[in-house]
Scaffold this motif. Structure first.
Motif, PDB file in Angstrom:
ATOM      1  N   LEU A   1       9.703 -12.135 -13.145  1.00 29.33           N
ATOM      2  CA  LEU A   1       8.724 -12.019 -12.062  1.00 29.33           C
ATOM      3  C   LEU A   1       7.398 -11.559 -12.660  1.00 29.33           C
ATOM      4  O   LEU A   1       7.369 -10.855 -13.682  1.00 29.33           O
ATOM      5  N   ALA A   2       6.309 -11.916 -12.018  1.00 26.83           N
ATOM      6  CA  ALA A   2       4.984 -11.551 -12.509  1.00 26.83           C
ATOM      7  C   ALA A   2       4.707 -10.065 -12.291  1.00 26.83           C
ATOM      8  O   ALA A   2       5.354  -9.398 -11.472  1.00 26.83           O
ATOM      9  N   ASP A   3       3.726  -9.555 -13.018  1.00 29.57           N
ATOM     10  CA  ASP A   3       3.286  -8.174 -12.824  1.00 29.57           C
ATOM     11  C   ASP A   3       2.866  -7.968 -11.368  1.00 29.57           C
ATOM     12  O   ASP A   3       2.123  -8.782 -10.804  1.00 29.57           O
ATOM     13  N   GLY A   4       3.348  -6.872 -10.774  1.00 25.84           N
ATOM     14  CA  GLY A   4       2.942  -6.533  -9.414  1.00 25.84           C
ATOM     15  C   GLY A   4       3.346  -7.542  -8.365  1.00 25.84           C
ATOM     16  O   GLY A   4       2.712  -7.643  -7.316  1.00 25.84           O
ATOM     17  N   ALA A   5       4.435  -8.270  -8.600  1.00 29.23           N
ATOM     18  CA  ALA A   5       4.810  -9.372  -7.712  1.00 29.23           C
ATOM     19  C   ALA A   5       5.488  -8.923  -6.425  1.00 29.23           C
ATOM     20  O   ALA A   5       5.446  -9.635  -5.425  1.00 29.23           O
ATOM     21  N   VAL A   6       6.139  -7.742  -6.419  1.00 32.32           N
ATOM     22  CA  VAL A   6       6.953  -7.373  -5.265  1.00 32.32           C
ATOM     23  C   VAL A   6       6.482  -6.054  -4.660  1.00 32.32           C
ATOM     24  O   VAL A   6       5.832  -5.239  -5.311  1.00 32.32           O
ATOM     25  N   ASP A   7       6.840  -5.874  -3.404  1.00 40.25           N
ATOM     26  CA  ASP A   7       6.518  -4.620  -2.714  1.00 40.25           C
ATOM     27  C   ASP A   7       7.507  -3.517  -3.080  1.00 40.25           C
ATOM     28  O   ASP A   7       7.146  -2.340  -3.120  1.00 40.25           O
TER      29      ASP A   7
ATOM     30  N   ASP B   1       9.176  -7.446   6.430  1.00 43.96           N
ATOM     31  CA  ASP B   1       8.406  -8.470   5.716  1.00 43.96           C
ATOM     32  C   ASP B   1       8.086  -8.078   4.272  1.00 43.96           C
ATOM     33  O   ASP B   1       7.271  -8.735   3.618  1.00 43.96           O
ATOM     34  N   ALA B   2       8.717  -7.018   3.758  1.00 47.35           N
ATOM     35  CA  ALA B   2       8.479  -6.599   2.373  1.00 47.35           C
ATOM     36  C   ALA B   2       9.219  -7.521   1.411  1.00 47.35           C
ATOM     37  O   ALA B   2      10.362  -7.908   1.647  1.00 47.35           O
ATOM     38  N   LEU B   3       8.549  -7.886   0.322  1.00 46.54           N
ATOM     39  CA  LEU B   3       9.183  -8.676  -0.732  1.00 46.54           C
ATOM     40  C   LEU B   3       9.919  -7.703  -1.648  1.00 46.54           C
ATOM     41  O   LEU B   3       9.302  -6.832  -2.282  1.00 46.54           O
ATOM     42  N   VAL B   4      11.238  -7.832  -1.691  1.00 47.70           N
ATOM     43  CA  VAL B   4      12.088  -6.873  -2.407  1.00 47.70           C
ATOM     44  C   VAL B   4      12.858  -7.588  -3.503  1.00 47.70           C
ATOM     45  O   VAL B   4      13.599  -8.544  -3.242  1.00 47.70           O
ATOM     46  N   ALA B   5      12.721  -7.120  -4.739  1.00 49.91           N
ATOM     47  CA  ALA B   5      13.518  -7.636  -5.847  1.00 49.91           C
ATOM     48  C   ALA B   5      14.783  -6.794  -5.960  1.00 49.91           C
ATOM     49  O   ALA B   5      14.714  -5.571  -6.110  1.00 49.91           O
ATOM     50  N   ASP B   6      15.938  -7.444  -5.853  1.00 46.78           N
ATOM     51  CA  ASP B   6      17.239  -6.787  -5.981  1.00 46.78           C
ATOM     52  C   ASP B   6      17.741  -7.079  -7.392  1.00 46.78           C
ATOM     53  O   ASP B   6      18.311  -8.131  -7.664  1.00 46.78           O
ATOM     54  N   ILE B   7      17.515  -6.141  -8.302  1.00 46.04           N
ATOM     55  CA  ILE B   7      17.802  -6.363  -9.719  1.00 46.04           C
ATOM     56  C   ILE B   7      19.281  -6.111 -10.005  1.00 46.04           C
ATOM     57  O   ILE B   7      19.802  -5.028  -9.734  1.00 46.04           O
TER      58      ILE B   7
ATOM     59  N   THR C   1       6.434  -4.261  -9.789  1.00 42.16           N
ATOM     60  CA  THR C   1       6.106  -3.673  -8.484  1.00 42.16           C
ATOM     61  C   THR C   1       4.596  -3.526  -8.337  1.00 42.16           C
ATOM     62  O   THR C   1       3.914  -3.083  -9.264  1.00 42.16           O
ATOM     63  N   ARG C   2       4.081  -3.874  -7.201  1.00 42.40           N
ATOM     64  CA  ARG C   2       2.631  -3.773  -6.956  1.00 42.40           C
ATOM     65  C   ARG C   2       2.202  -2.316  -6.863  1.00 42.40           C
ATOM     66  O   ARG C   2       3.008  -1.433  -6.512  1.00 42.40           O
ATOM     67  N   PRO C   3       0.935  -2.012  -7.152  1.00 41.57           N
ATOM     68  CA  PRO C   3       0.430  -0.654  -6.928  1.00 41.57           C
ATOM     69  C   PRO C   3       0.651  -0.222  -5.479  1.00 41.57           C
ATOM     70  O   PRO C   3       0.363  -0.978  -4.546  1.00 41.57           O
ATOM     71  N   GLY C   4       1.211   0.959  -5.305  1.00 42.73           N
ATOM     72  CA  GLY C   4       1.551   1.454  -3.976  1.00 42.73           C
ATOM     73  C   GLY C   4       2.956   1.096  -3.550  1.00 42.73           C
ATOM     74  O   GLY C   4       3.464   1.632  -2.561  1.00 42.73           O
TER      75      GLY C   4
ATOM     76  N   GLU D   1      10.530  -2.407 -16.721  1.00 41.57           N
ATOM     77  CA  GLU D   1      10.349  -3.719 -16.121  1.00 41.57           C
ATOM     78  C   GLU D   1      10.287  -3.622 -14.597  1.00 41.57           C
ATOM     79  O   GLU D   1       9.502  -4.320 -13.945  1.00 41.57           O
ATOM     80  N   MET D   2      11.107  -2.743 -14.023  1.00 32.79           N
ATOM     81  CA  MET D   2      11.081  -2.559 -12.579  1.00 32.79           C
ATOM     82  C   MET D   2       9.720  -2.036 -12.117  1.00 32.79           C
ATOM     83  O   MET D   2       9.194  -2.460 -11.082  1.00 32.79           O
TER      84      MET D   2
END
Length: 247
Positions: free
Chosen positions: A107-113, A52-58, A138-141, A133-134
């Motif tokens: 994508l917004a700041d901290g948008a993905v896991d 269920d992790a939101l993953v950006a594939d750049i 990415t969200r904190p953590g 940018e990557m």
């Protein structure tokens, strides 16, 4: 039904399998990129839970990694600046794909896991802007998985290798003379020299991310110390993997 990736083991046998698969990159891309994607997602899953992790594939292109990420239970978002590349495999972009530049990820700041990129960094003119940018999206953590082919590795010139050791422009000119067309990866236009040393310096200076791992991506685990040997690491690593955690 979601299929969890097989447990990841960086063995010598795995390295041999990947090396053999590289020979089919042009003749059978589905086989090569399918194998690489399964291996990579298993490796990524050893650092973070993908369920269920939101993953950006750049730079995800036609979606080989996106497909395997989805099969592993993740919610992938394929981001690429080339609509034609995204449609190259199926005639349609991957499900949920976003058209946009790796230098200004839409994508917004901290948008993905998880923010993920495989072998894209060497294809952008400002690699550390892309890397920053990557981290930003990415969200904190969360985890950043960044892998690239370093210029001084045997495959640094991509299809012009090993002549890139004589210079990128010279290697490209030789390729054009031999094949009657320019290489797909043109030095200074779509291929740029990136080093292991520069990547490590960039990562160590980031106040907003910590290094979880830095290793030669395709090598057995016992080869990891080579990344700490200046000079030698540029040739022996072949491909550097940085795994970061966003602070």
């Amino acid at each position: 039904m979601e299929t969890p990736p097989a447990p990841f083991r960086a063995t010598l046998g795995r390295s041999v399998r990947l090396l053999g698969a590289f020979r089919k990159e042009q003749s059978d891309p589905d086989f090569f990129y399918g194998l690489l994607a399964r291996d990579t997602v298993a490796q990524l899953a050893s650092y973070t839970d993908l369920n269920d992790a939101l993953v950006a594939d750049i730079g995800g292109g036609p979606g080989y990694f996106t497909d395997v990420l989805r099969a592993a239970g993740a919610r992938p978002v394929c981001v690429d600046c080339d609509a034609g590349e995204m449609m190259a495999r199926r005639g349609a972009a991957p499900e949920g794909a976003v058209l946009g530049s790796a230098l200004d990820i839409p994508l917004a700041d901290g948008a993905v896991d998880v923010c993920f990129s495989s072998n894209v960094l060497e294809h952008v003119p400002d690699p550390w802007r892309m890397a920053a940018e990557m981290v930003r999206v990415t969200r904190p953590g969360g985890v950043i998985y960044l892998s690239f082919t370093n210029w001084l590795s045997p495959w640094g010139g991509h299809e012009t290798s090993p002549w890139h050791y004589l210079g990128g422009h010279r290697a490209a000119a030789r390729y054009a003379r031999r094949y009657g067309r320019p290489p797909k990866n043109v030095y200074g236009t779509s291929l740029y020299p990136v080093s292991v040393g520069a990547a490590l310096r960039w990562a160590r200076r980031r106040p907003d991310a910590e290094i979880l791992d830095a290793l030669p991506r395709y090598h057995p685990r016992w080869a990891t110390p080579v990344v700490h040997v200046p000079g030698l690491r540029e040739i022996v690593s072949w491909n550097l993997l940085l795994v970061l955690r966003r602070r």
